[in-house]
Structure formats: structure tokens, C-alpha cells
Design an enzyme around this catalytic site. Structure first.
Site, short mmCIF file in Angstrom:
data_model
loop_
_atom_site.label_atom_id
_atom_site.label_comp_id
_atom_site.label_asym_id
_atom_site.label_seq_id
_atom_site.Cartn_x
_atom_site.Cartn_y
_atom_site.Cartn_z
N GLU A 1 0.84 -1.20 0.00
CA GLU A 1 0.00 0.00 0.00
C GLU A 1 0.88 1.26 0.00
O GLU A 1 1.90 1.30 0.69
CB GLU A 1 -0.84 -0.04 1.29
CG GLU A 1 -1.81 1.09 1.48
CD GLU A 1 -2.56 0.97 2.83
OE1 GLU A 1 -2.19 0.10 3.66
OE2 GLU A 1 -3.52 1.74 3.03
N LYS B 1 -8.71 2.39 -1.71
CA LYS B 1 -9.18 1.72 -0.50
C LYS B 1 -10.63 2.11 -0.22
O LYS B 1 -10.97 3.30 -0.23
CB LYS B 1 -8.26 2.08 0.67
CG LYS B 1 -8.60 1.35 1.95
CD LYS B 1 -7.39 1.12 2.84
CE LYS B 1 -6.76 2.39 3.35
NZ LYS B 1 -5.70 2.10 4.35
N CYS C 1 -5.50 -3.28 2.08
CA CYS C 1 -5.33 -3.30 3.54
C CYS C 1 -6.64 -3.36 4.34
O CYS C 1 -7.20 -4.43 4.54
CB CYS C 1 -4.48 -2.10 3.97
SG CYS C 1 -3.69 -2.33 5.60
N GLY D 1 24.20 2.04 33.84
CA GLY D 1 24.42 0.75 34.51
C GLY D 1 23.12 0.03 34.76
O GLY D 1 23.12 -1.15 35.08
N LYS E 1 4.06 15.64 30.12
CA LYS E 1 5.41 15.12 29.82
C LYS E 1 5.38 14.27 28.55
O LYS E 1 6.29 14.32 27.72
CB LYS E 1 5.91 14.24 30.96
CG LYS E 1 6.28 14.99 32.23
CD LYS E 1 7.01 14.05 33.19
CE LYS E 1 7.16 14.68 34.55
NZ LYS E 1 7.82 13.79 35.51
#
Lengths: 604, 604
Positions: free
Chosen positions: B42, B124, B164, B352, B572
Site C-alpha cells: 500500500e 481503498k 489493507c 548501569g 510530559k
């Protein structure tokens, strides 16, 4: 004669209880003013837009429960005899009609509350899904036009209800209002501000009133919600399209007016009638009768109260589209973001330049100077006037000012990171300032305001996590040329009122500079802002391709350079804080482009 | 017998020329493999999703011109005799049918290229507008099913084309394929990865093949585009729903297979036939005939080439939904973001801990260890093992490592900003690290990778402009529990292959800590991650309200606390960089909530 009231109020997204309180309080005011009908904005109970909250079952349940409880509460408080039209988040029973919607599809609904109950509901028929709107994601379209018969002075009248976008698109509720022969079309709205949109709404309302053959009551929301500002400007037009009453913009307002309306046809009885919607759909007219027609009138109607702004200082009755309007929009957007998110104060960096000067002034006008904290953060490259202009501004306005020189921090980074040059060295200074503001925000609880303008954000002339750091960006959608205009306008307003102009003349008149390198000027990297803004307007807002831009008279080399800058800055814009939309197309919900994007407009 | 090829390739959004080159190159490979028909994904010509580029006239023009030129180029290069089905961005002539669309509405289109020309186009029919998809914003639905008759060994066969989402919703092209009696349904796709989705696609393809009464060729895109990863996994099923061929995930692939198909009905002649779409629409079957039926066959068909991954190292043939699949997705998403945005290298902070350890490993697997730069930025509160574990990881993998202690910078800030405590002091350290990484990025040109996981991002357990700084976040959609699983899996894979496990055991096994205060552990602020992730899954991905969460067995106090954390962290998330989507609902395009939001789920 029917006395109606339009409640131009400021709900908060998600605060169902507070919003319901507003409905009760303003219905009381309407009743006190002798109105028989009061119209609230679209999605009044939930606020607008609720985004994906519309898909959460618990939230839809709560909205529906709240609107029911509000009807009961109105009756319990002696307000059951006034007809209340209010928007809310509703639901259509049955299986999900579309992939992605919950079973029981959400509706952008309106309810008529009367006599302690919901008398009839409907939903927005035309769902906007362009610009900032994504309503196909959330809602199914309404297919019903409620027409309720209510008592007016001297007879009974029929009132229909449509919602916001139903006015903007052809066919549907407006046409069916005509078919139904209603005398008045009540329209709850949550129509976001854009510069000059008030005039467009007035013209639209007049045209639709004529099409509907009915008077039209346009009740718009007021207040800020993230990047949207609802400017109010509610109005009433008669069936010929003449404006008979209008509310100011940017303030809460009860707009009360008397309408002479044709009497309802007694041959039309309550019940459902499916009719052609004129847009390929069938719409059912649902007629309901409020009260027994013989029942005594409840509200004696006295003289009209004077139109009055309850938040007078911010209330705007100016020429639509002017600088006062834009300024009021950014002030309201800022004030409501601060207030609705529970902040008591704001903090921003003050450079002595025009952007931070205007942002500080907007903040002071929005929440008062005593809640505005500014930080001067001079560096090695800051000119003398940077500091003195910033100090001057803080003093003129009575802001809380402090100075935090960044030199020690710059030195500390330079001692650990050897040989920083060019952009890395410039951005470092900006980022240290970002860290200082965020640290003071964390320590003292202020919201950080970002000072970037639309021209900067378009071209990426800003430092990610540096001057772009913050929670809200008041002039994010204001092109640089307009920044200067607004600053001059605000100073002139002050002078007119016999006050000290808030912005030092030198901040307005000096050539703009980021001051991140010795002697740096914006014009080293960017064209003159008047030229740049004209080009950005055509590329960003009008979405013109390169060939069209050149055909419109822009310099081909500049087109190539500026398009490249705009395209390459998409990753920065994605991480930019929200700011109030004032133009036809803001960076944010209005303009959505991929970051990974190898499309290059073809030049020549 | 018809030999077909599915070209599972990796286009880049906006790179029309490069994408067209892929069509030509892979058509040649298909021809060399003896295929008569090749199916591309697509929106192959433009890449997917193009977002608001679909609304820009110059871009739509360029897409249409490119697909035309590609047809001519194929013929010029001797490939005109192979039928090529490819997706592109098209346009329907005429006035805008919907507000917000340009006149000449955009189409998510497919073209059949043959003999130097576009033989037939379609678009589509079902437009997805949920989750990450906004296709009602961009496209109008297609209303045509192309059925082309082409030569196979031993006769002529009819092939239909759907796109799709046409497979995911009932009615429309699948049903009309059955009505049309086509033998094969060719389906270009750009289906984004979610964990376990491969299995869903297989089941869906089988069901739709049976409904269509036709074999089904599912060609999926491969590659990363911003927050989406296309995993390939193309497949072919016969008319009974049996899988006859499937491609691996996460690699480019030419999937060649032979299908025994029923011969076309010679009574059906070229032309248009409108039929009932079964979903309330009318769909026109457009039949076209390729070639003169008597024309000599062009491609002698030899034995099938072996299925072969052209990017073998990353190619995945594992159990669907397993850890290998998730890992491959984040590696591909990262690799393609780096490559398609033109970066040569990445940089990230190494603490770490497990998050940065896994992110570094993903980066090294994505672009090679010699292009991965890591920075150890120990503070006063960093434990000894932080540094040693990070050094161990860099050594195991051969990454470029350097150490930049942050103490001097922390001291410099503290000397200018008095009395920093609590969150302000903690976040300062994180933000100094953010500045160091961004500065090195500016100085040396690396892309900064962000190391936050989904559990952190959900609860806001991160520092804005600190550990959340960066351009791409590889594990943004990976919950913390899954971070550990992936790390253990990756180590086990290495051990199995006789290689050194890339992640130090101590990074996997030690209790997680932000190390921003003495002795700090994540569990000081957050519940155990297993408990937290189960709750987040129900609240974030399943969108359950508080009552439903408690009914599902989550602790009421924890529900209240975690919901509050998630809701309060929206600001945030808005400024977080993109990262690859691997779950049903990522933070980003999938979940869109207001920042200003006073809704609080009712507890009890």
C-alpha cells in the site's frame, strides 16, 4: 415574544461537577433576567474537546448521569420551569457502528432539560474531521432534529436544536428546521478562535437563519483548553439574518434578548416524522410539547437587563480580527492553562528581546504581575541593553525579577566537554537557561512559559530543551511580525489609558538577536521577518508547493531555503509545548506531518 | 498455474524517486524468478503514512506523475509484460466531497501497471480512523473493484485488487470479489506491527479468502516510519484459507509462489458493472483484459527460487508474538529512524541500569556497535556498580564509551541557585545529563536515543528534558517487565550462539534505581513493576475505568494512586520523542488525551 438567554460560560474539560454547577448557576441568572429559555455551549457538561475520554465508558456514563442529575437539581432549586438546552457527551445504544468505537457509540449530544427531566436529546449531525477536529474518531452522527413547543408571551412557539458544525455544512439540521417550520434554532457551539472568525460566524449565522426561515441563537463557549481558545462572541439573529443581539468576545456573558416569533402551528402534534435531510440522509423531526399549553406562565417578564460582562476587564467589543482580539486570545489561552492546570504562578526567562517581553506582558495581563516571575540569565555574549531592557520591563510591570548569570555553568560544561564550537556552544547556553527555569519551577512550583514565536518554530530557529523548554507557549502561533505589532499595540493601549507602556521601547525597536555568539543577529541566519512571514504564511498556512510559491512571487532561492528549514524542524515541533491557536493553521493539531520525510518540493 | 511474487520492501515516506526505483528493481527480480504478477505494498510510491502531505497538491501531483513514469520505465526496461500492482497516493477529480479535503480528493490508491501504462486504478474502500489511523482526515473511499484478466500457464485468470483495511471490515471489496468470480485477490498492505498481530493477519486472510472464494495474496510493507514499524510477514492463502506461502517478518523479501487458479469465464467481458457492496454501498466491478489473449507468453516459468531473506541477519521466522518478534520490531524501528533521517551514529547515556543497557544493545544490533556512542555520567549518588556495569556493557559490545562526571556542573548550578532540595535537586542531575548528551549530539552529529520505558512514561517517572531528552526512544512502548524479559532473552540468544551475552548480569538482576538521591530505589515511589504493569495494561491499553479496574482485582488504593500519576503525566508525554509501537495502544497516535483535564475516575 420569547425572552431567551445565551450562557457564554467557561467549562473545564473533565470537571463534570463544576460544569454542572455552572449550568445551575447561569440558569438561575437567566431565570432572574426573566428568560424562558437558556442555551449553553456544546459539550457543556464535559468541556470540549475531550479527545480519547470520549472512548472511555466510565466517562460517558458519568456525563450522562450528570446531565440527568442536573435536570433534577434545576427542578429542586425552583428552575424546572425554564427550558435549558445544554451540550453533553452522550451515547447511542446498540453495537459499535464503526471499528474503533465502543459499543454504545459516543455522541456529541444536546439535551433539553425541563421540569426535572431530560425531555428530548439529539446529537451533532455533521462531524468535523479536518483542521484541529477529529470527530470521526469519536462520534457517530446524529439523525434527529428535536423541536420543542414552549410557552412565550402571547402564545406557544416551536424551537429546534442543532449543534455547531451543523451550521457549517450544507443540508441536515438547518434545512430540516425549515421543513419543520420551527420559529427559532438554538445552537450550542464550541467554536475555537481564529483571527477574524467572529465575522465569519456572524455571516454564517445570518445565512443559515434565512435558510432555516427561523431566528437563530448561537451560544459559543468561552475559555481556553490546551491549544484551543473559545472566544465566545455569542449572537442572536432573526429570521431575516439581522443580528439582534451579540455578546462580547473573551468573557463570560449572559446574553438576554427578546424575540418576536411566529406562533406554533397547533395542527403539528408531538411525535416523530422522518424527512429528507437534503444531504443524502434521513433526519427524524421529534416534536415534544413542554407543559400543558393551558398552564400558567411561571416567569413574569420585566424589562431586559443591560448586557454586562462579568469579567469586564478582559471583555472585548472591538473590531473583529484586530490586534485587540488576538491579544485577548493569547491572554485568555494563557490564563486558563495556568488556572485549569492548578498553577499559582509562572516563570520565564527575560532576554531583553521582544519575544520574552511580550510573553511576560501577556502573562502579567493573564494572571497579574505579582504571579509572574522572570529570570535574567546573562552570558558572555549578552549585550548591556539585554540586561537593562529586561530590568526596565520587570520594573514597569512590577514582576518578580532575579538574575542568574550562566557563566559558571557554561564554564563547568566546557571544562568537562572539550572544544565545543558553533551550534554546540550556542545551544549549550540556551539549554543551561532551560535547566535553570525548570529547576526553579520544580523548586518553587511555577509553570514555565516558553517564549518562542511561530516564525522561529517554523524555521527551527530555537534550541530543543533550551528556549523551547516549558509547559505553555503563549506566542507559539504568533508570527514574529505580529509579535511586534502586538507589542506596539499593547504599549499604545497603555499610553491611551494614561499608563506606563509595559514594554521598553528599546525591546521593540532593536534588531532581534539570540545573543548566543558575539554580535549575532537573527538576520545572519534568517531573511527579514516581513519577507519570511509572508513566505511562511503561504507555505505553512496555505500549504502551497514550491511552484505555487514561486508563481506567487516569492524568491526561488528563499523558497528552497525556507522550505528546507521548515521541513527539517518537524522533530523540534513535536516536542514543543502547546500554545494558543490564533491562526487558521497552528503547529499542533492543525498541521500534522511526518518527522521521517524525504519529500523535497521541486524547485523549477 | 500462475506464478506470483509479493515484494515485501521498505519504501521511505516522501522519497518518490527511491520508492519508484524499488518498484523497478523488485519487478525485475520477480521477472527473473519467472513471476507474471508482482504485488507491492500500500502507498508504495509515497511511503506510509504520509499524514498531511496527502493534502498538499504538489505532493499528490508528484505521486501520480511518478506512478505513470514508473509504468513507462518498466516497459522501457523490458518489464512491460509483467503485471505490477502497486499502492500510491491518488486523487479523485471533481469538487471536494468533504470539508477539509482539497478539490480533487486524495485516494489511498492502487494501480495496475502493464505494457508501459496504468491499466486500471482503484482506491481503498474502508478507511480506518481509529488507533493510529486518521484516514477520514485524508481520503475519500474507493468504490471500484478492478478485476484484470491475465495470462497464466494453461489459460487466463481473473485477479481482483483490494487494499489493507478492506480486509479488516465486512462487506465491500472482499464480498464483491466473490460476486465478480475472481480467482485471486491481490492486497497491498501497510499494516503496522503489534505484538502477535501476524497471527491475527493470517487468520483474517484465511477467512476473507474463503468469503471471496479466491486465493489471497497479502503483500505487507517492511520498515520503520516514525513510531510505526511495518513487519512484513506477507503471505499467500488459497481459496480454502490454507496458507501456501509466507514471508518472514522484519526483512525485505520476494515471496514467490505458484498458484493453481480456476480459469476465467470467457463470457465475462471487459467493462463496468455496478453491484451491491453488501455494506450499504454500490461498488463498480471494472474488468480489464491485459494483452490480446492470443499473444505469446512472455515469461517462461522455471522452478521456484528458494525463499531467501535479502537482509538475512534481521530476518525473523519465529513463533508469532514471542520475544524475538518484539525485539526485532524495536531494532527495525530504531535502525530505520536513524537511517531514513540521515544520521550516521547515535549517542545515549549509560547508567548501569537495565533500560539504558537494553537501549544500547538494541542500538548496536540496529546500526552496529561502532556507530553507538555511550556516555557514563556519574554523580555523587551513583553507586560503584553503576559505573562498572556500564563499562562492562560497553566493553562486551565494543561501543564507544566516555565518562563525563556531572559533579562540577551540579556544583555550578547549586552555587547560583541556592538551597535546591527534593525533586528540584534530583531533576537537576538528570537535566545536566540531558544537556551533555544534546551538546555532544550537536558537536559530533549523533542522534540522541532516549532510554525511558513505557511504565516510566505512563507514570511520569522521568525528568522532562532530562532522561526524556532525545530524538528517538527505542523502548518507549516496552513496559518495564518486558524490558527485563527482552534483556534476558537477548542474553540467552547470545549464549545459544556461543557469543558473550551483551548485557551484564548485574544490570539485569539489580533492583532498579534512578540514583538521583542517596540509596534511592524505584520501589520508593512506585509499586513492584509486575503489579504496576498489570494495572497499566488495564488502564492504558484497555481503557478501563476505576470501577472496572477494581472489579478486575486491582487494589483500590493503588488504582487511585496510579491513575492519578498517569493522568498527571500527560504534559510530559506530549514532549516525549517518538519510539516504535509494539503494543495495541502506544503513547502517541494511539492514545490522545487532553493535558488540561480535571476528570478523576470515581473510586468506590
Amino acid at each position: 415574544m420569547l425572552r431567551i438567554a445565551l450562557a457564554q460560560v467557561n467549562p473545564t474539560v473533565g470537571d463534570l461537577e463544576g460544569n454542572a454547577d455552572l449550568v445551575v448557576e447561569w440558569t438561575r441568572r437567566a431565570a432572574n433576567a426573566g428568560a424562558r429559555l437558556v442555551v449553553f455551549p456544546e459539550m457543556m457538561i464535559t468541556g470540549y474537546p475531550v479527545e480519547d475520554l470520549a472512548l472511555r465508558a466510565s466517562f460517558v456514563d458519568a456525563s450522562i448521569a450528570t446531565v440527568r442529575a442536573t435536570a433534577q437539581r434545576l427542578a429542586a432549586e425552583g428552575l424546572g420551569g425554564i427550558a435549558v438546552v445544554t451540550g453533553y457527551l452522550g451515547r447511542r445504544a446498540g453495537l459499535a457502528p464503526r471499528v474503533g468505537l465502543p459499543s454504545g457509540a459516543p455522541l456529541d449530544a444536546a439535551a433539553l432539560l425541563y421540569d426535572g427531566a431530560i425531555q428530548v436529546t439529539s446529537a451533532k449531525h455533521h462531524l468535523p474531521n479536518y483542521g484541529v477536529f477529529d470527530e470521526f474518531r469519536y462520534f457517530v452522527p446524529g439523525d434527529r432534529l428535536p423541536v420543542f413547543r414552549m410557552q412565550a408571551d402571547g402564545g406557544r412557539v416551536d424551537v429546534a436544536v442543532a449543534i455547531c458544525e451543523d451550521l457549517w455544512q450544507d443540508g441536515g439540521p438547518v434545512q430540516v428546521t425549515c421543513t419543520a417550520g420551527a420559529a427559532l434554532l438554538a445552537v450550542p457551539n464550541a467554536s475555537p478562535y481564529e483571527r477574524g472568525k467572529l465575522y465569519v460566524r456572524q455571516q454564517l449565522s445570518a445565512r443559515r437563519a434565512r435558510e432555516a426561515g427561523a431566528a437563530l441563537a448561537y451560544a459559543n463557549m468561552f475559555g481556553g483548553q490546551d491549544e484551543l481558545v473559545f472566544d465566545g462572541g455569542s449572537l442572536v439573529v432573526d429570521a431575516t439574518g439581522r443580528t439582534v443581539a451579540h455578546a462580547p468576545q473573551f468573557c463570560e456573558q449572559l446574553l438576554v434578548t427578546d424575540l418576536d416569533l411566529p406562533a406554533a402551528d397547533p395542527a403539528q402534534l408531538p411525535g416523530d416524522t422522518p424527512v429528507d435531510g437534503g444531504d443524502g440522509t434521513v433526519i427524524t423531526i421529534r416534536r415534544v410539547e413542554l407543559d400543558n399549553p393551558g398552564r400558567t406562565e411561571r416567569h413574569p417578564v420585566g424589562p431586559l437587563p443591560p448586557v454586562r460582562a462579568t469579567w469586564a476587564a478582559k471583555c472585548l467589543e472591538g473590531p473583529p480580527g484586530g490586534l485587540a482580539e488576538v491579544y485577548a486570545a493569547v491572554v485568555l489561552g494563557t490564563a486558563d492553562y495556568v488556572r485549569k492546570n492548578g498553577f499559582g504562578s509562572v516563570i520565564l526567562g527575560l532576554s531583553g528581546g521582544i519575544d520574552s517581553a511580550l510573553t511576560a506582558t501577556i502573562a502579567a495581563d493573564a494572571i497579574g504581575p505579582d504571579r509572574v516571575h522572570v529570570v535574567l540569565m546573562p552570558s558572555l555574549y549578552s549585550s548591556g541593553h539585554s540586561v537593562s531592557d529586561a530590568e526596565d520591563l520587570a520594573k514597569r510591570q512590577g514582576l518578580h525579577a532575579r538574575t542568574v548569570p550562566i557563566r559558571a555553568m557554561v564554564d563547568a560544561f566546557n571544562s568537562e566537554l572539550d572544544g565545543l564550537t558553533g551550534l554546540a556552544a550556542e545551544n549549550l547556553q540556551s539549554r543551561i537557561r532551560g535547566v535553570i527555569l525548570m529547576t526553579l519551577s520544580n523548586q518553587e512550583g511555577h509553570l514555565v512559559l516558553t517564549t518562542g514565536n511561530k516564525s522561529e518554530i517554523a524555521t527551527g530557529y530555537s534550541t530543543l530543551y533550551g528556549d523551547s523548554a516549558g509547559g505553555f507557549a503563549p506566542i507559539k502561533d504568533v508570527p514574529k511580525s505580529l509579535v511586534w505589532e502586538l507589542a506596539r499595540w499593547r504599549n499604545a493601549q497603555a499610553a491611551q489609558d494614561g499608563q506606563t507602556p509595559p514594554i521598553p521601547e528599546n525591546s521593540v525597536s532593536k534588531p532581534p538577536s539570540a545573543e548566543l555568539a558575539p554580535g549575532q543577529l537573527d538576520t545572519d541566519s534568517l531573511p527579514d521577518y516581513a519577507v519570511l512571514d509572508a513566505l511562511l504564511d503561504d507555505y505553512v498556512e496555505k500549504d502551497m508547493g514550491a511552484a505555487a510559491l514561486i508563481a506567487a512571487g516569492h524568491d526561488p532561492q528563499l523558497v528552497q531555503r525556507v522550505i528546507r528549514l521548515v521541513d527539517a524542524a518537524e522533530f523540534k515541533r513535536r516536542q514543543y509545548p502547546p500554545g494558543p491557536k490564533i491562526t487558521q493553521k497552528n503547529f499542533g493539531r492543525d498541521r500534522r506531518l511526518p518527522i521521517t520525510n524525504r519529500w523535497r518540493e521541486q524547485i523549477g
